[in-house]
Design a protein around this motif. Structure first.
Motif, PDB file in Angstrom:
ATOM      1  N   GLU A 126       9.558  14.141   4.520  1.00 17.89           N
ATOM      2  CA  GLU A 126       9.187  12.949   5.285  1.00 17.89           C
ATOM      3  C   GLU A 126       9.643  13.046   6.725  1.00 17.89           C
ATOM      4  OE1 GLU A 126      10.815  13.216   2.337  1.00 17.89           O
ATOM      5  OE2 GLU A 126      11.235  11.224   1.565  1.00 17.89           O
ATOM      6  N   PHE A 177      -4.488   9.794  -3.374  1.00 19.49           N
ATOM      7  CA  PHE A 177      -3.930   8.634  -4.078  1.00 19.49           C
ATOM      8  C   PHE A 177      -5.093   8.077  -4.886  1.00 19.49           C
ATOM      9  CE2 PHE A 177      -1.575   8.790   0.050  1.00 19.49           C
ATOM     10  CZ  PHE A 177      -0.449   9.392  -0.489  1.00 19.49           C
ATOM     11  N   THR A 193      -1.320  11.133  10.113  1.00 18.35           N
ATOM     12  CA  THR A 193       0.034  10.915  10.644  1.00 18.35           C
ATOM     13  C   THR A 193       0.148  11.420  12.083  1.00 18.35           C
ATOM     14  OG1 THR A 193       0.678  13.000   9.645  1.00 18.35           O
ATOM     15  CG2 THR A 193       1.176  11.024   8.388  1.00 18.35           C
ATOM     16  N   LYS A 208       2.170   1.833  -3.353  1.00 14.01           N
ATOM     17  CA  LYS A 208       1.173   2.354  -4.288  1.00 14.01           C
ATOM     18  C   LYS A 208       0.928   3.843  -4.087  1.00 14.01           C
ATOM     19  CE  LYS A 208      -1.364  -1.784  -4.002  1.00 14.01           C
ATOM     20  NZ  LYS A 208      -2.654  -2.390  -3.801  1.00 14.01           N
ATOM     21  N   THR A 209       1.196   4.346  -2.875  1.00  9.91           N
ATOM     22  CA  THR A 209       1.055   5.794  -2.669  1.00  9.91           C
ATOM     23  C   THR A 209       2.080   6.532  -3.534  1.00  9.91           C
ATOM     24  OG1 THR A 209       2.554   5.866  -0.778  1.00  9.91           O
ATOM     25  CG2 THR A 209       0.227   5.569  -0.293  1.00  9.91           C
ATOM     26  N   LEU A 257       2.386   5.267   9.591  1.00 18.04           N
ATOM     27  CA  LEU A 257       3.619   5.927  10.041  1.00 18.04           C
ATOM     28  C   LEU A 257       3.835   5.719  11.540  1.00 18.04           C
ATOM     29  CD1 LEU A 257       5.965   7.926   9.310  1.00 18.04           C
ATOM     30  CD2 LEU A 257       4.448   9.735  10.059  1.00 18.04           C
ATOM     31  N   LEU A 261       0.843  -1.206   0.000  1.00 18.22           N
ATOM     32  CA  LEU A 261       0.000   0.000   0.000  1.00 18.22           C
ATOM     33  C   LEU A 261       0.879   1.257   0.000  1.00 18.22           C
ATOM     34  CD1 LEU A 261      -2.875   1.274   0.348  1.00 18.22           C
ATOM     35  CD2 LEU A 261      -2.459   1.202   2.792  1.00 18.22           C
ATOM     36  N   LYS A 297       4.542  13.352  -4.234  1.00 19.89           N
ATOM     37  CA  LYS A 297       4.534  14.469  -3.296  1.00 19.89           C
ATOM     38  C   LYS A 297       3.608  14.172  -2.115  1.00 19.89           C
ATOM     39  CE  LYS A 297       5.093  19.352  -4.336  1.00 19.89           C
ATOM     40  NZ  LYS A 297       4.660  20.444  -5.178  1.00 19.89           N
ATOM     41  N   ALA A 298       2.429  13.650  -2.436  1.00 20.85           N
ATOM     42  CA  ALA A 298       1.471  13.324  -1.383  1.00 20.85           C
ATOM     43  C   ALA A 298       1.985  12.158  -0.542  1.00 20.85           C
ATOM     44  CB  ALA A 298       0.119  12.983  -1.992  1.00 20.85           C
ATOM     45  N   ALA A 299       2.738  11.240  -1.166  1.00 21.56           N
ATOM     46  CA  ALA A 299       3.291  10.104  -0.409  1.00 21.56           C
ATOM     47  C   ALA A 299       4.234  10.611   0.678  1.00 21.56           C
ATOM     48  CB  ALA A 299       4.021   9.154  -1.350  1.00 21.56           C
ATOM     49  N   LYS A 300       4.996  11.659   0.354  1.00 19.31           N
ATOM     50  CA  LYS A 300       5.919  12.228   1.351  1.00 19.31           C
ATOM     51  C   LYS A 300       5.137  12.776   2.538  1.00 19.31           C
ATOM     52  CE  LYS A 300       9.643  13.462  -1.759  1.00 19.31           C
ATOM     53  NZ  LYS A 300      10.336  14.540  -2.463  1.00 19.31           N
ATOM     54  N   ILE A 301       3.971  13.346   2.259  1.00 14.86           N
ATOM     55  CA  ILE A 301       3.154  13.955   3.304  1.00 14.86           C
ATOM     56  C   ILE A 301       2.577  12.910   4.266  1.00 14.86           C
ATOM     57  CG2 ILE A 301       0.847  15.035   3.535  1.00 14.86           C
ATOM     58  CD1 ILE A 301       3.189  16.984   3.377  1.00 14.86           C
ATOM     59  N   VAL A 302       2.452  11.668   3.816  1.00 11.76           N
ATOM     60  CA  VAL A 302       2.008  10.644   4.764  1.00 11.76           C
ATOM     61  C   VAL A 302       3.215   9.871   5.324  1.00 11.76           C
ATOM     62  CG1 VAL A 302      -0.338  10.387   3.896  1.00 11.76           C
ATOM     63  CG2 VAL A 302       1.464   8.997   2.908  1.00 11.76           C
ATOM     64  N   GLY A 303       4.395  10.454   5.141  1.00 10.13           N
ATOM     65  CA  GLY A 303       5.598   9.909   5.783  1.00 10.13           C
ATOM     66  C   GLY A 303       6.266   8.764   5.054  1.00 10.13           C
ATOM     67  N   VAL A 304       5.885   8.512   3.803  1.00  7.38           N
ATOM     68  CA  VAL A 304       6.521   7.419   3.052  1.00  7.38           C
ATOM     69  C   VAL A 304       7.887   7.898   2.549  1.00  7.38           C
ATOM     70  CG1 VAL A 304       6.344   5.951   0.993  1.00  7.38           C
ATOM     71  CG2 VAL A 304       4.318   6.427   2.352  1.00  7.38           C
ATOM     72  N   LYS A 305       8.898   7.072   2.774  1.00  8.31           N
ATOM     73  CA  LYS A 305      10.254   7.439   2.311  1.00  8.31           C
ATOM     74  C   LYS A 305      10.369   7.052   0.840  1.00  8.31           C
ATOM     75  CE  LYS A 305      12.295   7.325   6.818  1.00  8.31           C
ATOM     76  NZ  LYS A 305      11.066   7.064   7.586  1.00  8.31           N
ATOM     77  N   VAL A 306      10.081   8.029  -0.008  1.00  7.66           N
ATOM     78  CA  VAL A 306       9.921   7.783  -1.442  1.00  7.66           C
ATOM     79  C   VAL A 306      11.193   7.195  -2.074  1.00  7.66           C
ATOM     80  CG1 VAL A 306       9.444   8.898  -3.649  1.00  7.66           C
ATOM     81  CG2 VAL A 306       8.110   9.511  -1.652  1.00  7.66           C
ATOM     82  N   SER A 307      12.356   7.733  -1.724  1.00  2.05           N
ATOM     83  CA  SER A 307      13.601   7.243  -2.336  1.00  2.05           C
ATOM     84  C   SER A 307      13.849   5.785  -1.975  1.00  2.05           C
ATOM     85  CB  SER A 307      14.791   8.071  -1.884  1.00  2.05           C
ATOM     86  OG  SER A 307      14.561   9.401  -2.193  1.00  2.05           O
ATOM     87  N   VAL A 311       7.406  15.331   8.625  1.00  2.00           N
ATOM     88  CA  VAL A 311       6.134  14.648   8.918  1.00  2.00           C
ATOM     89  C   VAL A 311       6.321  13.730  10.130  1.00  2.00           C
ATOM     90  CG1 VAL A 311       4.436  12.997   8.015  1.00  2.00           C
ATOM     91  CG2 VAL A 311       5.306  14.800   6.541  1.00  2.00           C
TER      92      VAL A 311
END
Lengths: 336, 220
Positions: B71, B88, B150, A202-203, B103, A199, A209-219, B74
């Motif tokens: 991140e 999403f 979060t 998939k964000t 998170l 999940l 950008k929005a994935a970063k806002i929910v704390g997902v470490k995109v890299s 956040v």
């Protein structure tokens, strides 16, 4: 953190659990069917059919690996021929110097890791369209340059247009390894897609950008996805070269690069869809080639041209949608 | 406390923000008002980490977070709601909120928290619907709900009322009041002060990148 309102009935969670359970049930049913088919196929097919099915399985692994980048990261790669071809080339070169096939899997994994690094670096760019073109251009450049690679051993020249040789392996052996690998990849991607880690991935696919806002470490997500995708594509490439006991610049060709893109045109967003698409393409190409050499390229071109129409939900869904639209129209005309 | 110290931002020769300083406590709501192009959204982007300031510093609980990635901020308790919702799209409303709950919580707990949040903001009836099928108003509500997933101490809200009809404006307003009751610090940008009436403790007026005036809540 803070006081939430007291909630007694838990409906949403249970319906989500039901949804995941249902999805996984489908995955296990499909897995069981595939296992059953792979067990009985060797006993009911002749040499050539087994050879062709093996090729279908290898392409299916390749498509699943490509699909991981597409469905988890939202990145359409036209450069997966790089890990695919590199694994074949590297293992052939290692075999040329060592004459020992034990090092082949090491070469495949090394090729996968090197390609993953390239895909990861390219995926760092926010421009998703540029990613498509750059991966394609790099793949095409390697395809053009690969005939220039020649190696000399004991006075003989290897490589060039002819490519390199690999040890001959029985079709049944390649079939067994490829089938096991496909089943393992199928199960892994299926479970991963329906997991909570999936999940998070998939964000990133939907909006970085929005994935970063929910704390997902995109890299980190991109690195993991590139690694899994490239290593599995490299394993498929290694099996492909072993299947032919030979590797030539053709493994980097445009048709290999486009294969998974076209194979997923039929049924989108599912592992079984990618596998079915790969088998359709392999068998259709084989049939068309028997009519006229290279005729399969026409099929590729047609599917490529139609792909913008089909890609949203896949060719099958498109046909169903059109049928229901026609039915609705008929009902309306009758009512009118 | 969220504290901005003499933030300036310049794009080539264009000065967008000049020496902006302000501080926000937990449970406090601060409005940022000003015309289009005054630098409100840029300021929020700088606080959230999407933009880097030309000079100045951002502190969160006395920790300098100016160079931190989005991140990381956040993780430390900052959240952001985009002006134009960025859901999403292929995920359901529930999954949108659940992705943020992961998170801070483990699987089971996160699932329950996501449900709690949806129920708190009366979005449970949309839970199974894909975000791409929501109306503009529903998307805005989802955006706000997700920004709380979060468990932030401070939320930055970029024009939460933009492009909403009366009914949805009322819903968003109710949501913001609830957030304030939850002791979340809010920094809200808006064109007019009218929509901030009743819950903004202070309103900072930004004109040409500078704070030109500060109104106390009672004054609104």
């Amino acid at each position: 953190m803070r006081e939430m309102e007291e909630v007694k009935e838990i409906k949403v969670v249970s319906s989500y659990r039901e949804y995941v359970k249902r999805e996984r049930k489908f995955i296990f049913i499909e897995f069981s069917i595939l296992t059953f088919l792979f067990i009985i196929i060797p006993s009911i097919s002749g040499f050539y059919l087994l050879w062709l099915v093996t090729l279908g399985i290898i392409y299916s692994i390749y498509t699943l690996a490509w699909n991981c980048m597409e469905t988890m990261l939202g990145r359409t790669s036209l450069g997966h021929a790089i890990p695919f071809g590199l694994a074949g080339y590297l293992s052939a070169i290692v075999f040329l110097y060592t004459q020992n096939s034990i090092f082949l899997p090491v070469a495949w994994i090394f090729a996968g890791i090197a390609s993953a690094l390239l895909l990861f670096m390219l995926s760092l760019s926010k421009d998703r369209i540029a990613f498509v073109f750059i991966t394609f251009l790099i793949g095409a450049a390697i395809w053009i340059l690969s005939p220039l690679l020649t190696l000399t051993k004991e006075g003989s020249i290897y490589g060039g247009e002819e490519g390199f040789s690999l040890p001959p392996v029985q079709v049944s052996t390649v079939y067994g390894i490829a089938a096991l690998m496909l089943l393992a990849s199928f199960l892994f991607f299926g479970i991963f897609r329906t997991s909570l880690t999936g999940l998070k991935f998939k964000t990133v696919r939907d909006d970085e950008k929005a994935a970063k806002i929910v704390g997902v470490k995109v890299s980190r997500v991109k690195a993991f996805c590139s690694l899994i995708s490239a290593v599995i594509a490299a394993l498929a490439g290694g099996l492909y070269s072993l299947h032919f006991s030979h590797v030539s610049p053709e493994v980097f060709s445009v048709h290999i690069a486009l294969f998974p893109f076209i194979a997923t045109v039929f049924f989108r967003n599912s592992e079984i869809g990618g596998i079915a698409g790969s088998f359709i393409l392999v068998f259709a190409s084989n049939y068309l080639n028997s009519i006229f050499p290279q005729l399969y390229l026409l099929l590729y071109a047609a599917l490529l041209i139609l792909s913008p129409l089909m890609r949203r939900g896949g060719l099958i869904r498109l046909l169903i949608r059109q049928r229901s639209l026609k039915r609705e129209e008929r009902v309306k005309t009758k009512e009118g | 406390m969220l504290k901005l110290k003499r933030i300036s931002k310049q794009f080539n020769s264009l000065v967008v923000l000049k020496d902006v300083s302000l501080s926000l406590q937990k449970g406090e709501a601060i409005g940022l008002c000003g015309p289009n192009g005054s630098g409100k959204s840029t300021l929020l982007k700088i606080i959230s980490g999407f933009e880097k300031p030309t000079c100045g510093k951002v502190f969160l609980n006395d920790r300098d977070i100016t160079k931190f990635a989005v991140e990381k901020r956040v993780e430390l308790g900052l959240s952001f709601a985009f002006q134009i919702p960025r859901p999403f799209a292929k995920l359901s409303v529930y999954e949108n909120v659940l992705s943020g709950c992961l998170l801070r919580y483990e699987k089971e707990e996160a699932m329950l928290k996501a449900e709690e949040l949806l129920k708190t903001f009366h979005l449970e009836s949309l839970a199974d619907r894909k975000a791409e099928n929501l109306s503009q108003g529903e998307l805005k509500l989802l955006e706000l709900c997700r920004s709380l997933s979060t468990e932030p101490d401070y939320v930055l809200l970029d024009e939460p009322y933009a492009a909403l009809d009366k009914e949805n404006t009322r819903k968003v307003r109710r949501m913001l009041r609830k957030m304030k009751r939850m002791e979340v610090g809010m920094l809200i940008t808006a064109h007019r002060t009218k929509i901030l009436e009743g819950f903004a403790d202070e309103v900072f007026w930004i004109e040409l990148g500078r704070i030109s005036r500060v109104d106390k809540g009672e004054k609104l």
